[in-house]
Design a protein around this motif. Structure first.
Motif, PDB file in Angstrom:
ATOM      1  N   HIS A  30       9.936   5.768   7.120  1.00 49.91           N
ATOM      2  CA  HIS A  30       9.879   4.204   7.137  1.00 49.91           C
ATOM      3  C   HIS A  30       9.688   3.368   5.725  1.00 49.91           C
ATOM      4  N   ALA A 156      -4.363   5.462   0.454  1.00 49.70           N
ATOM      5  CA  ALA A 156      -3.721   4.204   0.578  1.00 49.70           C
ATOM      6  C   ALA A 156      -4.327   3.472   1.856  1.00 49.70           C
ATOM      7  N   TRP A 202       0.327  -2.626   4.611  1.00 56.61           N
ATOM      8  CA  TRP A 202       1.659  -2.224   5.133  1.00 56.61           C
ATOM      9  C   TRP A 202       1.550  -1.952   6.703  1.00 56.61           C
ATOM     10  N   SER A 205       4.185   1.642  11.462  1.00 52.96           N
ATOM     11  CA  SER A 205       3.869   3.215  11.860  1.00 52.96           C
ATOM     12  C   SER A 205       5.074   3.916  12.480  1.00 52.96           C
ATOM     13  N   ARG A 210       9.243   4.554  16.797  1.00 53.54           N
ATOM     14  CA  ARG A 210       9.845   5.418  17.623  1.00 53.54           C
ATOM     15  C   ARG A 210       9.819   5.032  19.082  1.00 53.54           C
TER      16      ARG A 210
HETATM   17  P1  ATP Z   1       2.823   8.386  13.045  1.00 49.97           P
HETATM   18  O1  ATP Z   1       3.058   7.205  13.673  1.00 49.97           O
HETATM   19  O2  ATP Z   1       3.870   9.122  13.736  1.00 49.97           O
HETATM   20  O3  ATP Z   1       1.540   8.915  12.940  1.00 49.97           O
HETATM   21  P2  ATP Z   1       3.069   7.769  10.344  1.00 49.97           P
HETATM   22  O4  ATP Z   1       3.691   6.380  10.455  1.00 49.97           O
HETATM   23  O5  ATP Z   1       1.496   7.698  10.020  1.00 49.97           O
HETATM   24  O6  ATP Z   1       3.699   8.480  11.645  1.00 49.97           O
HETATM   25  P3  ATP Z   1       3.604  10.098   8.816  1.00 49.97           P
HETATM   26  O7  ATP Z   1       4.893  10.706   8.557  1.00 49.97           O
HETATM   27  O8  ATP Z   1       2.722  10.725   9.857  1.00 49.97           O
HETATM   28  O9  ATP Z   1       3.876   8.599   9.305  1.00 49.97           O
HETATM   29  O10 ATP Z   1       2.518   9.599   7.439  1.00 49.97           O
HETATM   30  C1  ATP Z   1       2.914  10.385   6.125  1.00 49.97           C
HETATM   31  C2  ATP Z   1       1.679   9.797   5.242  1.00 49.97           C
HETATM   32  O11 ATP Z   1       1.911   8.416   4.945  1.00 49.97           O
HETATM   33  C3  ATP Z   1       0.239  10.066   6.103  1.00 49.97           C
HETATM   34  O12 ATP Z   1      -0.877  10.286   4.990  1.00 49.97           O
HETATM   35  C4  ATP Z   1       0.052   8.410   6.350  1.00 49.97           C
HETATM   36  O13 ATP Z   1      -1.449   8.261   6.379  1.00 49.97           O
HETATM   37  C5  ATP Z   1       0.574   7.853   5.310  1.00 49.97           C
HETATM   38  N1  ATP Z   1       1.234   6.370   5.901  1.00 49.97           N
HETATM   39  C6  ATP Z   1       2.407   6.131   6.687  1.00 49.97           C
HETATM   40  N2  ATP Z   1       2.414   4.810   6.909  1.00 49.97           N
HETATM   41  C7  ATP Z   1       1.501   4.221   6.054  1.00 49.97           C
HETATM   42  C8  ATP Z   1       1.019   2.895   5.969  1.00 49.97           C
HETATM   43  N3  ATP Z   1       2.050   1.762   6.628  1.00 49.97           N
HETATM   44  N4  ATP Z   1       0.057   2.558   5.090  1.00 49.97           N
HETATM   45  C9  ATP Z   1      -0.488   3.731   4.469  1.00 49.97           C
HETATM   46  N5  ATP Z   1      -0.217   4.974   4.596  1.00 49.97           N
HETATM   47  C10 ATP Z   1       0.712   5.306   5.545  1.00 49.97           C
END
Ligand code: ATP
Length: 241
Positions: A30, A156, A202, A205, A210
């Motif tokens: 995303h 982050a 940001w 998620s 999904r």
């Molecule tokens: P899910 O909601 O399925 O847990 P996610 O949005 O956290 O997914 P991942 O693919 O699991 O996405 O994340 C990959 C990495 O990016 C992880 O280290 C997660 O902490 C980080 N990450 C994802 N979205 C953010 C965000 N909005 N801000 C900071 N870190 C993020």
């Protein structure tokens, strides 16, 4: 493992190459992922980015998209979006296909072993990027102490997750604190330093995306959170609806 022993071998040689390592489920990738990598690639002046799609993360429920689809989405999302080269490291997906569980410590160890001798390893900094949610999980990861000997760790901030060290396990907090310094330190040695990027927020998620895609299809809100080419791919392949 004592706090001191972790840093005993930290190389003080100037780093010649910095690689940002960013792993995740990317189910789907995303705008938050893209923004994070763009931000840190620039801020840390890295030479290269390695994206590491997870096989089947041991702490998560079954993923919706296949590994092949998640890799394709990553390619589409990052294509022409970075000022430095990126590659997609498929080692975790390959291990999962062979029924071998995947852990970050193994992934980083493998990356280090690619360069062979200690000399070149000292010259290459690996910078592991994680979000604040994973910062909270970190002390549950396999051999997490070893990760401080393989890479720098950058966290982050993420809405809903505190960065307060006193909310984390004591051994982890102590190690983190000892390794924490100025962001410039990440250029001075190849592993073992930590940095918290506190002013990011940001609120995006993959879980929420999904759920919304499944319940409402592509709305204005969800489409603004997914890179354009990934949206087109999702429309063709109907992965989340
Ligand atoms: P899910 O909601 O399925 O847990 P996610 O949005 O956290 O997914 P991942 O693919 O699991 O996405 O994340 C990959 C990495 O990016 C992880 O280290 C997660 O902490 C980080 N990450 C994802 N979205 C953010 C965000 N909005 N801000 C900071 N870190 C993020």
């Amino acid at each position: 493992m004592g706090v001191k022993s972790v840093f005993a071998n930290a190389a003080a040689t100037a780093v010649k190459r910095s690689i940002l390592v960013f792993g995740g489920s990317f189910d789907p990738v995303h705008m938050g992922h893209l923004a994070l990598v763009q931000h840190f690639a620039k801020r840390l002046e890295v030479d290269e980015v390695r994206l590491v799609p997870a096989g089947q993360p041991w702490q998560k429920a079954q993923l919706k998209a296949t590994a092949e689809q998640r890799i394709k989405m990553l390619e589409l999302a990052f294509d022409e979006q970075l000022s430095v080269p990126f590659s997609i490291d498929q080692q975790e997906v390959e291990r999962a296909a062979a029924q071998i569980p995947s852990y970050t410590v193994d992934t980083l160890t493998n990356m280090r072993s690619q360069w062979g001798n200690a000399q070149s390893n000292e010259e290459i900094a690996l910078i592991l990027l994680i979000g604040a949610d994973q910062f909270h999980n970190f002390a549950t990861w396999k051999n997490w102490q070893q990760i401080f000997k393989l890479a720098h760790i950058v966290v982050a901030a993420r809405p809903g997750y505190s960065l307060q060290l006193d909310t984390l396990p004591r051994e982890f907090a102590a190690l983190w604190q000892q390794a924490n310094g100025a962001i410039e330190d990440l250029k001075q040695c190849s592993f073992g330093k930590t940095w918290l990027e506190t002013d990011l927020a940001w609120d995006i998620s993959a879980t929420r995306i999904r759920d919304e895609l499944q319940q409402q299809g592509q709305t204005k809100e969800t489409t603004s959170l997914i890179p354009r080419k990934v949206l087109d791919y999702l429309q063709v392949h109907h992965i989340y609806n």
